[in-house]
Scaffold this motif. Structure first.
Motif, PDB file in Angstrom:
ATOM      1  N   THR A   1       0.876  -1.178   0.000  1.00 35.85           N
ATOM      2  CA  THR A   1       0.000   0.000   0.000  1.00 35.85           C
ATOM      3  C   THR A   1       0.908   1.221   0.000  1.00 35.85           C
ATOM      4  O   THR A   1       2.130   1.094  -0.033  1.00 35.85           O
ATOM      5  N   THR A   2       0.320   2.385   0.029  1.00 30.49           N
ATOM      6  CA  THR A   2       1.123   3.609   0.120  1.00 30.49           C
ATOM      7  C   THR A   2       1.020   4.167   1.530  1.00 30.49           C
ATOM      8  O   THR A   2       0.074   3.872   2.268  1.00 30.49           O
ATOM      9  N   LEU A   3       2.000   4.967   1.896  1.00 32.16           N
ATOM     10  CA  LEU A   3       1.957   5.622   3.205  1.00 32.16           C
ATOM     11  C   LEU A   3       0.706   6.474   3.335  1.00 32.16           C
ATOM     12  O   LEU A   3       0.037   6.450   4.373  1.00 32.16           O
ATOM     13  N   SER A   4       0.390   7.217   2.292  1.00 34.78           N
ATOM     14  CA  SER A   4      -0.775   8.103   2.376  1.00 34.78           C
ATOM     15  C   SER A   4      -2.065   7.305   2.538  1.00 34.78           C
ATOM     16  O   SER A   4      -2.947   7.698   3.297  1.00 34.78           O
ATOM     17  N   SER A   5      -2.172   6.180   1.862  1.00 36.96           N
ATOM     18  CA  SER A   5      -3.363   5.350   2.001  1.00 36.96           C
ATOM     19  C   SER A   5      -3.441   4.751   3.408  1.00 36.96           C
ATOM     20  O   SER A   5      -4.504   4.758   4.034  1.00 36.96           O
ATOM     21  N   LEU A   6      -2.335   4.239   3.901  1.00 40.44           N
ATOM     22  CA  LEU A   6      -2.293   3.686   5.254  1.00 40.44           C
ATOM     23  C   LEU A   6      -2.742   4.725   6.268  1.00 40.44           C
ATOM     24  O   LEU A   6      -3.620   4.470   7.092  1.00 40.44           O
TER      25      LEU A   6
END
Length: 162
Positions: A77-82
Motif C-alpha cells: 500500500t502507500t503511506l498516504s493510504s495507510l
C-alpha cells in the motif's frame, strides 16, 4: 503551515513496500485526547486493524496524549493510504464512542524512511522512551500505550533491552 507548503513536503514522498518507516501524526490542535484510556485503546485497535488489513506490520509504537509514533514495515500500500485509512477509522471510532465530536487528527503526518544502516532496535527504543522523556512515567512498564515486537515475558530483559 499554509496548504501550498504542505504540498511541497509531500513532493518526493515515496512509498516502498517492505521498507521501514517511522510515522508521526498529531491530534488536532495538539489536544491531549489520549489521556483518556478508552480513547487510546480505540486508536490502538485501529492501528492493529491496519495490520489485519495487511497494510503494514507494526514494529514499535507509542501513543502519547497528543500524538503517535509508529515504526512500521510497509506492505503493498502507500503511506498516504495507510495513514488516511487509519485516521479515518480511528476518528470514526472515537466519534461513535462519543469521545470526540470533531476533527481528531491534524492534516498530514511526518514520515522518515529508515536506511539499511539504521539500527532498528535503537529507533524502537527511542520511540518507546517518549513517555519517560515527557515525564509521563518513571519506567516504560508504567506507561500503558506502547508495544514492540521484541517484547519478552521477562520484564528484566525488557528493561535491559530498552
Amino acid at each position: 503551515m499554509e496548504r501550498a507548503e504542505a504540498n511541497l513536503l509531500r513532493r518526493g514522498r515515496f512509498s516502498e513496500p517492505g521498507r521501514l518507516y517511522l510515522l508521526t501524526t498529531v491530534t488536532h490542535q495538539r489536544c491531549p485526547l489520549f489521556r483518556d484510556l478508552r480513547a487510546a485503546r480505540l486508536v490502538i485497535r485501529e492501528m492493529r486493524q491496519s495490520e489485519r488489513f495487511d497494510a503494514c506490520r507494526s514494529l514499535a509504537w507509542v501513543l502519547m496524549p497528543d500524538h503517535l509514533h509508529w515504526l512500521i514495515a510497509l506492505n503493498a500500500t502507500t503511506l498516504s493510504s495507510l495513514m488516511r485509512q487509519f485516521k479515518s477509522r480511528s476518528g470514526t471510532a472515537l466519534c461513535k464512542a462519543g469521545i470526540s465530536l470533531g476533527q481528531v487528527w491534524q492534516r498530514g503526518y511526518h514520515d522518515r524512511a529508515l536506511r539499511k544502516e539504521d539500527d532498528v532496535r535503537k529507533v524502537a527504543r527511542y520511540i518507546i522512551a517518549n513517555p519517560l522523556r515527557a515525564g509521563l512515567a518513571r519506567q516504560i512498564g508504567d506507561y500503558p500505550h506502547w508495544d514492540a515486537i521484541w517484547l519478552t515475558s521477562d520484564s528484566e530483559s525488557l528493561h535491559n533491552a530498552l
